[in-house]
Design an enzyme around this catalytic site. Structure first.
Site, PDB file in Angstrom:
ATOM      1  N   HIS A  35      -2.029   1.304   7.084  1.00 39.10           N
ATOM      2  CA  HIS A  35      -2.504   1.126   5.802  1.00 39.10           C
ATOM      3  C   HIS A  35      -2.856   2.574   5.208  1.00 39.10           C
ATOM      4  O   HIS A  35      -3.140   3.445   5.908  1.00 39.10           O
ATOM      5  CB  HIS A  35      -3.782   0.222   5.662  1.00 39.10           C
ATOM      6  CG  HIS A  35      -4.263  -0.204   4.298  1.00 39.10           C
ATOM      7  ND1 HIS A  35      -3.366  -1.043   3.587  1.00 39.10           N
ATOM      8  CD2 HIS A  35      -5.313   0.524   3.652  1.00 39.10           C
ATOM      9  CE1 HIS A  35      -4.133  -1.122   2.315  1.00 39.10           C
ATOM     10  NE2 HIS A  35      -5.082  -0.169   2.427  1.00 39.10           N
ATOM     11  N   HIS A  65      -5.957   1.540  -3.783  1.00 35.98           N
ATOM     12  CA  HIS A  65      -5.185   1.093  -2.649  1.00 35.98           C
ATOM     13  C   HIS A  65      -4.566  -0.409  -3.155  1.00 35.98           C
ATOM     14  O   HIS A  65      -5.477  -0.973  -3.933  1.00 35.98           O
ATOM     15  CB  HIS A  65      -5.599   1.167  -1.395  1.00 35.98           C
ATOM     16  CG  HIS A  65      -6.829   0.249  -1.140  1.00 35.98           C
ATOM     17  ND1 HIS A  65      -6.809  -0.464  -0.045  1.00 35.98           N
ATOM     18  CD2 HIS A  65      -7.758  -0.151  -1.921  1.00 35.98           C
ATOM     19  CE1 HIS A  65      -8.008  -1.416   0.094  1.00 35.98           C
ATOM     20  NE2 HIS A  65      -8.596  -1.030  -0.923  1.00 35.98           N
ATOM     21  N   CYS A 107       0.898  -1.204   0.109  1.00 38.15           N
ATOM     22  CA  CYS A 107      -0.094   0.106   0.016  1.00 38.15           C
ATOM     23  C   CYS A 107       0.714   1.222   0.066  1.00 38.15           C
ATOM     24  O   CYS A 107       0.522   2.283  -0.800  1.00 38.15           O
ATOM     25  CB  CYS A 107      -0.987  -0.114   1.165  1.00 38.15           C
ATOM     26  SG  CYS A 107      -0.361   0.310   2.948  1.00 38.15           S
TER      27      CYS A 107
END
Length: 342
Positions: free
Chosen positions: A306, A318, A258
């Site tokens: 994240h 993402h 990510c």
């Protein structure tokens, strides 16, 4: 980087890289040790899926520690190279200075003998010479200055060598740390895959289908104007990555975690971002979620483990987790901890 499951509503050539991890990161890594070993016979499919999600989250945190080590490795490797270069240049300078003093001694010898002061200059103990130089009335100011320069150069070289030695020792120590983080991630991912394989075929297929919602065709329109021209370029890069695989520890161009996707996307816009999502959240100006514009970075969970890129219309792009390609998902898929405008 991201390993997460959306709710219902980042050979060992990398092991040569260095890290000095913070105490917080080390504590987090230690906490990863406890995780479900496998699906118990009485577990319902929903319980097994929840365990898989927890393992992905733990692996994500370990990957962030790995990425932090990786980023630190790049910086330290460059510092080691500069230290070695300084040592080499310092040694060359000392050789030239001693050569010049040697020439002066040779000239005096040919003229009838070496001046005692020069004999001391060329000795292996220039410090001792300086202590006695004041009593040698035949030492000229120029000769004393040349010796003082030599003494300073030798001390500087000794410091540079010591610093290079410390950096190299740190590099060697970090190899085991980087390898440990890598093993932690791989262990968590192997457990998650084992749990998924324990699910009935229809449950496993349903889980996998939810990981393939992204694709290259029919990309949704942006919801609003990008925050800046560099954000527009980063958005174009992120959209071009839709459908590419999640690869932990990777930052493109063929696979991403990510934070790697965010770093790569903004690099295409000429903007350098840090490697980890925790650092990326502070790479610009923070705004509220209600003020988010396309191109803003959206960090998730309290630890910002994240991160994705806001695209407007309540959507982010993402890299979710292994098996799930780069894709669109709702911005509220997990608790949002911050929104950052680059």
């Amino acid at each position: 980087m991201g390993f997460h499951r959306r709710p219902a509503q980042s050979g060992l050539d990398r092991s040569t890289r260095v890290t000095v991890l913070s105490a917080a990161a080390a504590t987090a890594a230690a906490a990863l040790a406890a995780a479900p070993a496998g699906a118990a016979p009485q577990d319902k499919p929903s319980d097994t899926r929840a365990k898989v999600d927890r393992l992905y989250e733990q692996a994500e945190q370990a990957t962030e520690s790995y990425n932090k080590a990786d980023e630190r490795a790049d910086k330290l490797r460059a510092q080691v190279a500069r230290a070695k270069d300084s040592v080499a240049r310092g040694q060359e300078r000392i050789n030239r200075m001693r050569g010049a003093l040697g020439s002066l001694a040779g000239a005096q010898y040919r003229a009838g003998g070496i001046d005692p002061s020069l004999a001391l200059m060329l000795s292996s103990d220039p410090d001792g010479y300086l202590e006695r130089a004041s009593v040698l009335d035949r030492v000229s100011a120029r000769q004393a200055g040349e010796l003082a320069d030599l003494q300073w150069a030798q001390r500087t070289l000794a410091q540079q060598r010591a610093e290079a030695g410390r950096k190299l020792a740190e590099l060697e120590k970090s190899r085991t740390t980087v390898a440990r983080h890598k093993r932690t991630v791989e262990h968590k991912l192997a457990k998650a895959r084992k749990l998924l394989n324990s699910l009935p075929d229809e449950e496993r297929d349903a889980y996998d289908r939810s990981s393939r919602s992204g694709g290259r065709d029919g990309l949704p329109e942006l919801g609003g104007a990008p925050a800046s021209s560099r954000a527009a370029a980063a958005i174009a890069a992120a959209r071009s990555a839709i459908g590419k695989p999640y690869v932990w520890g990777a930052n493109g161009p063929s696979g991403f975690d990510c934070s790697g996707l965010m770093q790569w996307s903004y690099a295409q816009a000429g903007v350098g971002l840090p490697r980890t999502s925790q650092a990326q959240r502070y790479a610009g100006r923070q705004v509220s979620l209600s003020e988010a514009q396309p191109g803003d970075l959206v960090a998730y969970r309290d630890d910002a483990s994240h991160i994705g890129m806001y695209m407007g219309n309540g959507q982010v792009v993402h890299a979710p987790y292994p098996g799930a390609p780069v894709r669109y998902d709702p911005v509220g898929m997990m608790p949002v901890s911050s929104v950052t405008r680059i």
